[in-house]
Design a protein around this motif. Sequence first.
Motif, PDB file in Angstrom:
ATOM      1  N   ALA A 114      47.115  52.194  59.180  1.00  0.00           N
ATOM      2  CA  ALA A 114      48.411  52.818  59.452  1.00  0.00           C
ATOM      3  C   ALA A 114      49.548  51.827  59.237  1.00  0.00           C
ATOM      4  CB  ALA A 114      48.445  53.351  60.886  1.00  0.00           C
ATOM      5  N   LEU A 115      49.325  50.575  59.599  1.00  0.00           N
ATOM      6  CA  LEU A 115      50.349  49.552  59.416  1.00  0.00           C
ATOM      7  C   LEU A 115      50.678  49.348  57.945  1.00  0.00           C
ATOM      8  CD1 LEU A 115      49.213  46.840  61.998  1.00  0.00           C
ATOM      9  CD2 LEU A 115      51.318  48.180  62.100  1.00  0.00           C
ATOM     10  N   ILE A 116      49.648  49.291  57.116  1.00  0.00           N
ATOM     11  CA  ILE A 116      49.905  49.015  55.698  1.00  0.00           C
ATOM     12  C   ILE A 116      50.601  50.205  55.030  1.00  0.00           C
ATOM     13  CG2 ILE A 116      47.710  49.800  54.675  1.00  0.00           C
ATOM     14  CD1 ILE A 116      47.787  47.194  53.032  1.00  0.00           C
ATOM     15  N   LYS A 117      50.275  51.422  55.435  1.00  0.00           N
ATOM     16  CA  LYS A 117      50.968  52.598  54.887  1.00  0.00           C
ATOM     17  C   LYS A 117      52.446  52.570  55.252  1.00  0.00           C
ATOM     18  CE  LYS A 117      47.009  55.764  54.706  1.00  0.00           C
ATOM     19  NZ  LYS A 117      46.407  56.998  55.260  1.00  0.00           N
ATOM     20  N   LYS A 118      52.734  52.241  56.508  1.00  0.00           N
ATOM     21  CA  LYS A 118      54.120  52.178  56.947  1.00  0.00           C
ATOM     22  C   LYS A 118      54.873  51.046  56.262  1.00  0.00           C
ATOM     23  CE  LYS A 118      53.705  54.283  61.544  1.00  0.00           C
ATOM     24  NZ  LYS A 118      54.843  55.214  61.398  1.00  0.00           N
ATOM     25  N   ALA A 119      54.182  49.921  56.047  1.00  0.00           N
ATOM     26  CA  ALA A 119      54.825  48.793  55.373  1.00  0.00           C
ATOM     27  C   ALA A 119      55.165  49.147  53.932  1.00  0.00           C
ATOM     28  CB  ALA A 119      53.914  47.567  55.418  1.00  0.00           C
ATOM     29  N   ASN A 120      54.269  49.872  53.263  1.00  0.00           N
ATOM     30  CA  ASN A 120      54.547  50.290  51.888  1.00  0.00           C
ATOM     31  C   ASN A 120      55.790  51.184  51.818  1.00  0.00           C
ATOM     32  OD1 ASN A 120      52.427  48.878  50.776  1.00  0.00           O
ATOM     33  ND2 ASN A 120      51.008  50.609  50.784  1.00  0.00           N
ATOM     34  N   VAL A 121      55.914  52.080  52.790  1.00  0.00           N
ATOM     35  CA  VAL A 121      57.091  52.948  52.835  1.00  0.00           C
ATOM     36  C   VAL A 121      58.339  52.110  53.102  1.00  0.00           C
ATOM     37  CG1 VAL A 121      58.227  54.808  54.099  1.00  0.00           C
ATOM     38  CG2 VAL A 121      55.789  54.976  53.542  1.00  0.00           C
ATOM     39  N   GLN A 122      58.246  51.192  54.066  1.00  0.00           N
ATOM     40  CA  GLN A 122      59.373  50.339  54.427  1.00  0.00           C
ATOM     41  C   GLN A 122      59.893  49.553  53.227  1.00  0.00           C
ATOM     42  OE1 GLN A 122      60.762  49.988  57.484  1.00  0.00           O
ATOM     43  NE2 GLN A 122      62.104  48.226  57.096  1.00  0.00           N
ATOM     44  N   LEU A 123      58.968  49.080  52.369  1.00  0.00           N
ATOM     45  CA  LEU A 123      59.343  48.235  51.243  1.00  0.00           C
ATOM     46  C   LEU A 123      59.548  49.018  49.951  1.00  0.00           C
ATOM     47  CD1 LEU A 123      56.856  45.295  51.932  1.00  0.00           C
ATOM     48  CD2 LEU A 123      59.297  45.372  52.456  1.00  0.00           C
ATOM     49  N   GLY A 124      59.408  50.344  50.023  1.00  0.00           N
ATOM     50  CA  GLY A 124      59.579  51.159  48.832  1.00  0.00           C
ATOM     51  C   GLY A 124      58.457  51.014  47.834  1.00  0.00           C
ATOM     52  N   LEU A 125      57.262  50.646  48.299  1.00  0.00           N
ATOM     53  CA  LEU A 125      56.116  50.414  47.420  1.00  0.00           C
ATOM     54  C   LEU A 125      55.216  51.636  47.291  1.00  0.00           C
ATOM     55  CD1 LEU A 125      55.206  46.846  48.727  1.00  0.00           C
ATOM     56  CD2 LEU A 125      56.355  47.409  46.581  1.00  0.00           C
TER      57      LEU A 125
END
Length: 289
Positions: free
Chosen positions: A192-203
């Motif tokens: 869940a953390l990595i999915k949210k981080a991807n969204v946060q960084l526009g990845l």
Amino acid sequence: MQEGKSVLRDGVNTETVLLAVAKAIQAKFTRSDWIELGLLTGVRQKIMDHNRLLRSLDFGDDDYFGCVAEVVPLVLGEKARLSPSARRTLSSRFPNFAQVEDFLDLPVWLRTSEPDLYTKLYGGPLPVDALQAAAAKLGVTDVDEHAVRIRRGLREDPAQAIGSAKELLETVLKSILGLHGTGKETKLEVPALIKKANVQLGLNAGGVLGSDAAAEQRRKVLGSLAQVVTSTAELRNAGFGTGHGISQRPELDVPTARMVVDAAVTVAHFYMEANLAARPVDGFEDQEA
């Protein structure tokens, strides 16, 4: 440990270890340094009782290095007789090595003064070094703590290294998301953390980078990176890494532990650099420029 410290190579020659420590001591030590290290390693009296060591140091005699070489095994706590399995680990042969290495700041001294010996002992630097540099720019100080544990764990405790690698990934991802403390909102699993981080960084597919050239290929690579992150967490949760109270913990071989840790550190470094690119920090220069 000092920032940027490296991890010993597998199967390093013990005579090379003795030579490196002796050379560093010859170059750096005063009488007070000898006494302090003797107190730390429990051999102060043996140092004081040596018939030439401190006298040779005081008078700058030619035999000083020979005296140093005689005392170094005592300082390292050398174990002369070991079982075949115990011989495989440096910490079994020289139980005081970690203390002496820290006291001398050995890797840093070898890099600048004896680069050939540095290569024989440590090889190239761990990717943790570059990660720490990026983390320092963002003020994520917790990364240093995990880096120290990873370095020492790879040499002495693979389970600790894997557990710390998983915690490192959590720290990096949570820092990107601004999740601090122990509140309910911080208690997310790694996927869940990595999915949210991807969204946060526009990845993610719908993010700001979604229409860039090679966006599809980037997403495939990110998917592979996400799998590395998830698998590292799963290995730790399966008992191969520290963090859970497990009786008769299964053992993971050092090469596999090193592969897992190196991959996890690479992923963590990528996300730190992506975060820096998304939120430039004053004074940060692109390392590849």
